[in-house]
Structures are given as C-alpha cells and as structure tokens.
Design a protein around this motif. Structure first.
Motif, mmCIF file in Angstrom:
data_model
loop_
_atom_site.group_PDB
_atom_site.id
_atom_site.type_symbol
_atom_site.label_atom_id
_atom_site.label_comp_id
_atom_site.label_asym_id
_atom_site.label_seq_id
_atom_site.Cartn_x
_atom_site.Cartn_y
_atom_site.Cartn_z
ATOM 1 N N ALA A 11 0.818 -1.216 0.000
ATOM 2 C CA ALA A 11 0.000 0.000 0.000
ATOM 3 C C ALA A 11 0.853 1.267 0.000
ATOM 4 C CB ALA A 11 -0.907 0.009 1.225
ATOM 5 N N VAL A 12 0.472 2.222 -0.840
ATOM 6 C CA VAL A 12 1.111 3.541 -0.861
ATOM 7 C C VAL A 12 0.003 4.590 -0.736
ATOM 8 C CG1 VAL A 12 2.463 5.165 -2.242
ATOM 9 C CG2 VAL A 12 2.932 2.705 -2.399
ATOM 10 N N PRO A 13 0.039 5.433 0.304
ATOM 11 C CA PRO A 13 -1.013 6.452 0.444
ATOM 12 C C PRO A 13 -0.776 7.597 -0.538
ATOM 13 C CG PRO A 13 0.600 6.714 2.192
ATOM 14 C CD PRO A 13 1.049 5.527 1.377
ATOM 15 N N LEU A 14 -1.840 8.062 -1.206
ATOM 16 C CA LEU A 14 -1.643 9.140 -2.188
ATOM 17 C C LEU A 14 -2.250 10.473 -1.757
ATOM 18 C CD1 LEU A 14 -1.950 7.145 -5.517
ATOM 19 C CD2 LEU A 14 0.103 8.076 -4.479
ATOM 20 N N LYS A 45 -8.254 -5.826 -0.579
ATOM 21 C CA LYS A 45 -8.569 -6.420 0.720
ATOM 22 C C LYS A 45 -7.448 -6.187 1.710
ATOM 23 C CE LYS A 45 -11.296 -10.153 -1.227
ATOM 24 N NZ LYS A 45 -11.732 -11.543 -1.122
ATOM 25 N N HIS A 46 -7.833 -5.879 2.938
ATOM 26 C CA HIS A 46 -6.870 -5.714 4.022
ATOM 27 C C HIS A 46 -7.503 -6.316 5.262
ATOM 28 C CE1 HIS A 46 -4.928 -3.169 7.298
ATOM 29 N NE2 HIS A 46 -3.942 -3.873 6.786
ATOM 30 N N TRP A 74 -8.093 4.405 1.477
ATOM 31 C CA TRP A 74 -7.120 4.301 2.576
ATOM 32 C C TRP A 74 -7.853 4.306 3.913
ATOM 33 C CZ3 TRP A 74 -1.902 3.444 2.462
ATOM 34 C CH2 TRP A 74 -1.191 3.648 3.650
ATOM 35 N N GLU A 75 -8.811 5.228 4.035
ATOM 36 C CA GLU A 75 -9.536 5.331 5.310
ATOM 37 C C GLU A 75 -10.529 4.190 5.487
ATOM 38 O OE1 GLU A 75 -11.090 9.305 5.480
ATOM 39 O OE2 GLU A 75 -9.137 10.136 6.073
ATOM 40 N N LYS A 76 -11.225 3.828 4.407
ATOM 41 C CA LYS A 76 -12.218 2.756 4.538
ATOM 42 C C LYS A 76 -11.551 1.433 4.915
ATOM 43 C CE LYS A 76 -15.463 4.866 1.308
ATOM 44 N NZ LYS A 76 -15.820 4.894 -0.120
ATOM 45 N N LEU A 77 -10.298 1.246 4.499
ATOM 46 C CA LEU A 77 -9.590 0.009 4.848
ATOM 47 C C LEU A 77 -8.861 0.138 6.184
ATOM 48 C CD1 LEU A 77 -8.099 -0.929 1.350
ATOM 49 C CD2 LEU A 77 -9.891 -2.166 2.575
ATOM 50 N N LEU A 79 -6.236 1.747 6.954
ATOM 51 C CA LEU A 79 -4.798 1.539 6.804
ATOM 52 C C LEU A 79 -4.044 2.543 7.662
ATOM 53 C CD1 LEU A 79 -4.719 0.827 2.998
ATOM 54 C CD2 LEU A 79 -4.006 -0.735 4.807
ATOM 55 N N LYS A 80 -2.934 2.097 8.201
ATOM 56 C CA LYS A 80 -2.153 2.977 9.069
ATOM 57 C C LYS A 80 -0.814 3.322 8.433
ATOM 58 C CE LYS A 80 -5.033 3.154 12.586
ATOM 59 N NZ LYS A 80 -6.169 3.473 11.700
#
Lengths: 503, 503
Positions: A11-14, A45-46, A74-77, A79-80
C-alpha cells in the motif's frame, strides 16, 4: 477473461480525495499483467475489510508490486502505514449492471433486481457511468409504485437503523428549495416538549448556503454516533443531528451525488430517498413540507397534489402515516440566510423576541400544530393554537436548550453571542414601490459567495418580503462576511443579478 | 455564485492517468477559498492553451498556491516543468447541460443544441455523470433522423478532416462483434490496386483480443499523422491506419468510452459515430458489414434491415452512398484470434496459400466485389469474380506490400517470421460429433487472458468451424501465449466455459 487473479501489493497512500469514488492507482506494468485498464475495478482487501476501487494508471508514482490508494479507500480500509500488504484482485462487472440495462430498455424491475442494484451502489461496485445510467434510466422510464417500495426497502436494509423504542415516532421533512426555512429547529422542541419522540436527522448544504445541520451546529455538535443519538432521543425525546453522521440509507447519498449536478429528481427516487431515511430512523408518523414556487422541486399545486398522493400511498405500504402540507416557496422563510443568521432567527422565534420573523414562526406553528393533531395531542383544528401556547410559554425554548445540552452544546446562549461576519455592506432601494419578485437563487449565490456555509457567520439578512412597500433609501438587505475578499465576491454577485424586483 | 475567480497557481505533476478525464488536485484550503468542491470544474490555462478539469482535493500532496495535475491535463497543456504558473478559474456549468436535461425529458433537440453538447464533449466540459446522462437519455428517448444527422455533422466539425482529393473515395466498416474477421486487410489492397482511393482508419481493441489496427501493426506502424496519411493515400491509393492517431471525430471516442462499459449502443449514436468517421476521412462510398448473431450488435435479420434503411437514409442526407451487407456473425471469420495469428491468416489469403482460411477469403471477395460494382469497376453480379482475379493474380499482395512500405513497415515478410507465443497448449475433442455452437465470447476472453492484444503473439487458433464433423482426439484449438503465467490464465478460462458444443 479471468476475473479473479490474486496479487499481494504494498500500500502507498496518495493523499488525494475524490469526494466519493474509491481510486486505486496501479503501475502500468502491473495493470497490464492483471489485464486491468483505466477505470476497470479491483477489489482491495486488508485483513477482514475489502472495498471496490476504480483503477487509475501511473508509470511513476507507484511501482510494480505497489498499489497507490486515494484517501477514501485508505480510510475505509483503516490503513495505518505505507507498505501494508494488500490483496488486489480484478473483479467482474457488478451483477446489477444487467438490471440497469433492463431499466434503460424500459422494463419494470422486480424486488431482487432492485436489491441487487442498491447493494452494488452501497458497495461502491458501480462506476459513476453505471450509477448515472441507473438514475437517468429511472428518470426517463419512471419507477412504478412497487419499484419505489422495493427501492425504499433496499435502501433501508443496506444501511443502519436507529432504535428509539416502540410506539409512535414522529418526523418532519421539507423537500427543499427555500432559503432560510429553519422550521425544524422550532418544531422539534415544540413536539418533543409534549413527550412525543422525534429523532430528526437533517442534511448539510450541498449547493445551498446552509442546511439545517449546518445551522444547528452553531448551537451544538451534530455529527454524533448512532448510539449517542439513540440515547439522546431516549433522554430528551428529540434531536437535530446530521443524517450523514451514521450509515443511514447510504445508497441515497450516492444517488444524490449524481442527481445534484444534473439537477434532476426522478420522482420515484425522491420518494424512496425520503421515506427510506424516515423508516431508517424508526419514524411512523411523518409530515412533509412541499414548498411551491419557482426553483423548488414542486412548481405547481397540481404537481404537489400528485406527489402528496404518492407519498401517502408509499407510506401506507411502509406502515408510515404521511401528511403533506403545501407551503409558499416563492421567497425565503425568515430573514437570515446562512448558518449564524438563521440561528439568530430561530432563537428570536424560540424566545418570543419582538423582532422574530413572523413567517418562520407561523409556518413552524402550522407544521407543529398539524403534528400535534396527528398525535392526538390537540383536537382537529386546534393544533396551531396548542403549538403557539407551547412556544409562547417558553416551554419550547427550555426544551431546545435541553436538546442542545444533550447533543454536547452549551445551552447558555444569547443572540448577540452568535457571531456574524464583521465585513458587511447593505443594499438600499433606489425607488419607491412594492416588492413583486424575490430571486431566491441570487440570494443563495450571494450568501455562498460571502462564505456560507463554511464560514458560519457569513450570509445575507433581508429586510423586506413580497408585497412589502419600500421607499427609496430603505435598506433591502445586508451581506455579512468573515473576509473582505469574500464580501467583494458577494458584491459582484449582486451586481450581476438583482434580488428584488420593486414595481 | 461567482463563477470566474482568477488564481495563479504553480503546477505540480502528479503522474497519474485516468485514461480520459482531466483531473486537477487542489489543496483543501485553496478549494474552500475558490468555493470549489470535489468534482466541480475548473479551467486551467497555460499560455494560449486551456482545458477543463474536474477537481480532486488534498490536504497533503499539493500546497495552497499550487495545482496538482494528472498526466492528461499535464500533457494537453504541454507543460514541461514543475512550478509553471497556471491560471485556474472555476467555471460555470457547461451550456449543453440544459439540453441534456431536455433530452432526458424526451424533447427533440435542434441543431444548435446538439452542436453545443458535442462541443462540450470535445472540450472535456462534461463530467462522466453528465456525459452518461446524455448517452442514456438518447438511448431511452431515441434520436430522430434529424438529430442523428446533426450529431454526425457536429462530430465531424469538431474534429480534423482528411484531405485526399476530389472524386470517389471508398470506405468499409464492420459494426463488429466477430473474432478474427480481418476482411479490411484483404479488401483495401484489392480495391486500391485498381486505382480507387480508400483511406481506411481502424480501431484498436478495447475489450476484444484485437482490432484491425492492432493486427495491421504486426506489419507496419499504424499511428501516423494526418499529413502522413494524406500523402500515403495520394501515393498508393489506400492505407490501413489507426483512427485514434489523429483528431478524427473526437466526440465519438468519448461517447464510446461510456457506451462500452454499459454495453449499450444507442442506435442514433451508432449511426452518427460511424458516418462521422467516414465523412471525416472524405469517403463518399461506404459498404457496411452487419454481422448477425448472438453477441453482435445485430441479433436478427429484421434488425439488420432496419439498420440498413437508417444507414442509407442518413447517407443520403450526408452525400454518402451506402450499401450494407448482412454476414454470418455466429462464429469467428478466419482461424486466428489475436494480432499475430490474424496477421498470418491475412497473409495466407493474400499469398493464396493452400491452408488459407476460405471463410475469410470468401467474405473479403464478397465485400471487395460489391465495392468494385459500386465503383463501376465490375458489372453487376461480376464483382466477386473480378476481386478473385485481383487476389489470385497476386496483385492484391503486391499492393499490400506497397501499403506496408508506405506506412513505414518492412514489406519483406514471410509467414514464419510472424512470431507467435512459444507457450502453447491444445484442446482436443473428447467425443465424435458435429460442431453446433461456437462461443465467441469465451474465445475472446481466452485470447485476452493469453495476453492479446498487448502481446502480439498471444491468441487462439481454432481448427474447426460450425457444422464440421470432429472425431474424439481431433485438435479443436491451440492457445498461444508469451508467458507461462498468462497461458495458465487462458487455460483457466477454458476450464470455466467451453468454446465448442459438439453433438
């Protein structure tokens, strides 16, 4: 084509927001390997969470073996950190697409077909193109009452529902288009002060200068959790909260995002949209405000009658008693437009101030009165009088303070503590005459240019209403802004189009 | 609302492609200042160029005072370096939106209204939602012949046109849906070898395993400039190039991008789309292939007759002589599916090889013959014979080599030099019987999974056709791939669905 190909990507946050659609960005090589093209869909999936994203492509920002995610996915999954391993699989076309095509071809959809489409909408499985096709197809071909009923039920079942206990639960809705018009904030305290339950969810402004939620926020937080709302209603009987704060008929918000830019309201969807929200909060007695006038959704009395019949029929099928009231939508209701100015109007009415806007007061009493009659709290024809007693005795104001406190606001407010913008200018009449037209659209545009609803203190205060006699030099309106720049923008709006026609 | 607010912002490249829509990313503060929300539109200007972008929002990637640009707007504005000063202004709703609403409501649009919409499409002024509304509205409500004519003219006038001189100019089009089917690559050399002009533009695959442009590219470049194409046609009379290489009826490509995922073809738009491309290249004699069968756009003979009548009527209005030929769309035409395998089929037919696919040869002769009759190069009923003479004499092959050379390819080719994937497997029949059904869709999916059209050597070669008698153990098809992974994916497709029904 192979539809499911497993790929673990990092994952890479954009940090980019679309405001709706989930976007995943793949390296061009990666995309070719997966046989995924621009705007194809992948499931990301995460852990136990999975969402569907549309694909954008890059040669640079994201490497092969990585997946770039916009803010929404990013937020719905949840992810940190960068580098989390995600499973990314290409997904087949959504099931509902076939039924959307049927609707485009003019067929009536059955229950399963409608539930499939609504579920796809909630799951973000439809692209903008597909969602628009469903909405415009429903608009062109129409929805039968049975389709509308099924859509309502599907919207309710794909979202959260409020549990506020058994028995009669009341609600009120305006189909909108009238600046000001903060009836809800006066009606809720009146009704809930009599012991009736009325869990009201309201919207924020999308293109208008303020929604009820924006104005209520001047007094108290409106973005509350489902549990919190349930406990507030149990405690004080009513609330005025933002409907977007929990997962209330989420399909509806996504449909509205498409209808707004097209400025269409497919009637079946309008009915389903409103009634789904009412059913989701547990209401079984609803009064609907149908403002008639240019720029509202109901141009004529005949149209209002039609709509009323459909609301009542749909309500019957859903177990909701519905009454509709036609109101005057040809001018603002109240004097303030913009959150703080509207909040002042509300407070003036609730505190029985001498300069309280009478149109807002009277409309609120009419609606509250009708609801009291519906509830058996007043005899037929005596509702408004009863509502006036509650308002004028100060009971409604006390109840409003209770609601504000329950929602986490400070109930110790004074009108002058409600700050309005310090940059202002007034427009005066350059002629004597009667006000014959008020342009609601220009008023709204002006209030938005001044900064509403983002700047709570921005907006427009109007001094005159339709049929008022004005003399040259009389103040017609005052614009308030929190910045000089925005004040100038508002001034420019008024230079281009006039608000009042005086003859 | 104020619609034009000047802002100079510094350009930041974001290296992300949507494949279509222009995206500009603004910092949240900047967007609030400009009263611009997610998916609102801004015009971005750089020197003399300006384009319209949809807005995404960020708190991080782009600072206040900057504007982030995706690849499409960055390239369209010919930006070279980060930090270039751009003027960014919010723009009002596109003019065409009002007329799109009229279409949704079932009104017939006049010439000006249609030109406005088509211009908005070409200018990227419509969002996906608005464009979809226009397409689905046209689909549900239909387009009159007058609307179709105006749409055709608007598509032509908003794009570039080819200048290939006066006199008769020929063209051929297939409305598609049949795997293989590389008639164009045989017909163009036959026709142009007689001195007739035939500037053919073809498409690349979107969801199929190969378009004519993809297959022609095995022999020669197809992505040529307008000037280059004009000079090729002047020199050798014909060409087989990619229609996307210059600005040919650009509105059409944008419309197709919406129609494809919905798999709808609004008939009026189909007519306008095809005829606009023909008019843009200067054709005035066109033969259209209408393949009939499951999975094609023409399920029945009756539908084909209807479409034919509309094509001829529209052609009359446009000054184009049109003939339509119904063909068999129930199975692939030729044996190869995928660029290299199809190129081999074409070469076999052109060189009169013993194992040339007869169905492809015969169909090509039928179409070329009809065109020769239309041109007066053959008597009525003698066209196919004449075409066969040209093909069998080797003249067509010589002419094909001339075209390949003119387009910049090497005309010295041999069938065995056309590389196909080295990873292969064959499927054999497990029963005796007659081939009664061939599933075109599964064949296409399999060829794509194997890597077509990106990997030129990937695809499927089929050994049998409808009504063929096969014995257990006979080879039915062979899959070719350039990678082991993709070969396995293709194998999986065939495990899920079968291509041949043998009874």
């Amino acid at each position: 084509m192979i539809k499911k190909k497993n790929n673990f990507l990092r994952a890479v946050p954009l940090h980019i927001e679309t405001g709706g659609i989930n976007i995943a960005v793949l390296n061009a090589e990666q995309a070719k390997d997966m046989d995924v093209k621009h705007l194809d869909r992948v499931m990301v999936k995460h852990n136990s969470k999975s969402i569907i994203c549309s694909v954008d492509i890059t040669h640079i920002s994201v490497k092969k073996g990585e997946v770039g995610l916009f803010v929404e996915p990013w937020e719905k999954l949840s992810l940190k950190k960068k580098g989390s391993k995600l499973r990314v699989v290409s997904v087949p076309k959504p099931l509902g697409l076939e039924f959307i095509k049927s609707k485009l071809e003019g067929e009536e959809l059955n229950k399963d077909e409608i539930f499939t489409i609504i579920k796809d909408i909630v799951d973000d499985a439809l692209s903008d193109v597909e969602l628009t096709a469903f909405i415009t197809g429903s608009y062109c071909r129409g929805l039968s009452m049975e389709e509308t009923y099924n859509m309502t039920m599907a919207m309710v079942e794909t979202g959260d529902t409020l549990k506020v206990g058994k028995g009669a639960v009341f609600d009120k809705h305006s189909i909108g288009g009238v600046p000001g018009n903060r009836v809800t904030m006066i009606l809720i305290p009146i009704i809930s002060s009599t012991g009736l339950k009325i869990p009201k969810t309201s919207s924020r402004a999308i293109t208008s200068p303020a929604g009820t939620a924006d104005t209520m926020e001047v007094f108290a937080p409106v973005d509350l959790s489902k549990n919190r709302i349930e406990s507030i209603v149990k405690k004080v009987g009513g609330c005025i909260v933002w409907g977007g704060s929990f997962n209330l008929a989420p399909a509806d918000d996504k449909i509205i995002k498409v209808e707004k830019p097209l400025s269409i309201d497919a009637e079946g969807q309008l009915l389903a949209s409103i009634m789904a929200k009412k059913l989701s909060v547990g209401s079984n007695h609803v009064i609907i405000d149908l403002p008639i006038g240019p720029g509202t959704k109901v141009p004529t009395h005949e149209k209002a009658e039609e709509l009323k019949e459909d609301f009542v029929t749909l309500g019957d099928k859903l177990g909701i008693k519905v009454d509709c009231i036609e109101s005057n939508g040809s001018q603002p209701c109240g004097n303030g437009i913009g959150p703080a100015l509207e909040a002042r109007d509300v407070l003036k009415v609730l505190t029985n101030a001498k300069d309280a806007p009478q149109d807002l007061k009277n409309k609120s009493l009419l609606f509250a009165g009708t609801m009291l009659e519906m509830a058996g709290k007043a005899e037929k024809g005596k509702g408004s009088t009863k509502a006036a007693e509650i308002l004028e005795s100060g009971k409604a104001y006390e109840q409003f303070k209770r609601i504000v406190k329950a929602q986490g606001g400070n109930p110790d407010f004074k009108i002058n503590n409600i700050k309005v913008g310090s940059y202002t200018f007034s427009v005066k009449s350059d002629t004597n005459g009667i006000v014959t037209i008020i342009n609601n659209k220009t008023l709204s545009d002006c209030a938005r240019a001044a900064g509403a609803p983002y700047n709570k203190g921005a907006g427009v205060f109007i001094n005159v209403k339709l049929s008022d006699f004005v003399k040259a030099g009389d103040a017609l309106l005052t614009v308030y802004s929190e910045s000089r720049l925005k004040l100038e923008r508002a001034r420019k709006v008024l230079k281009e189009k006039k608000v009042f026609t005086i003859q």
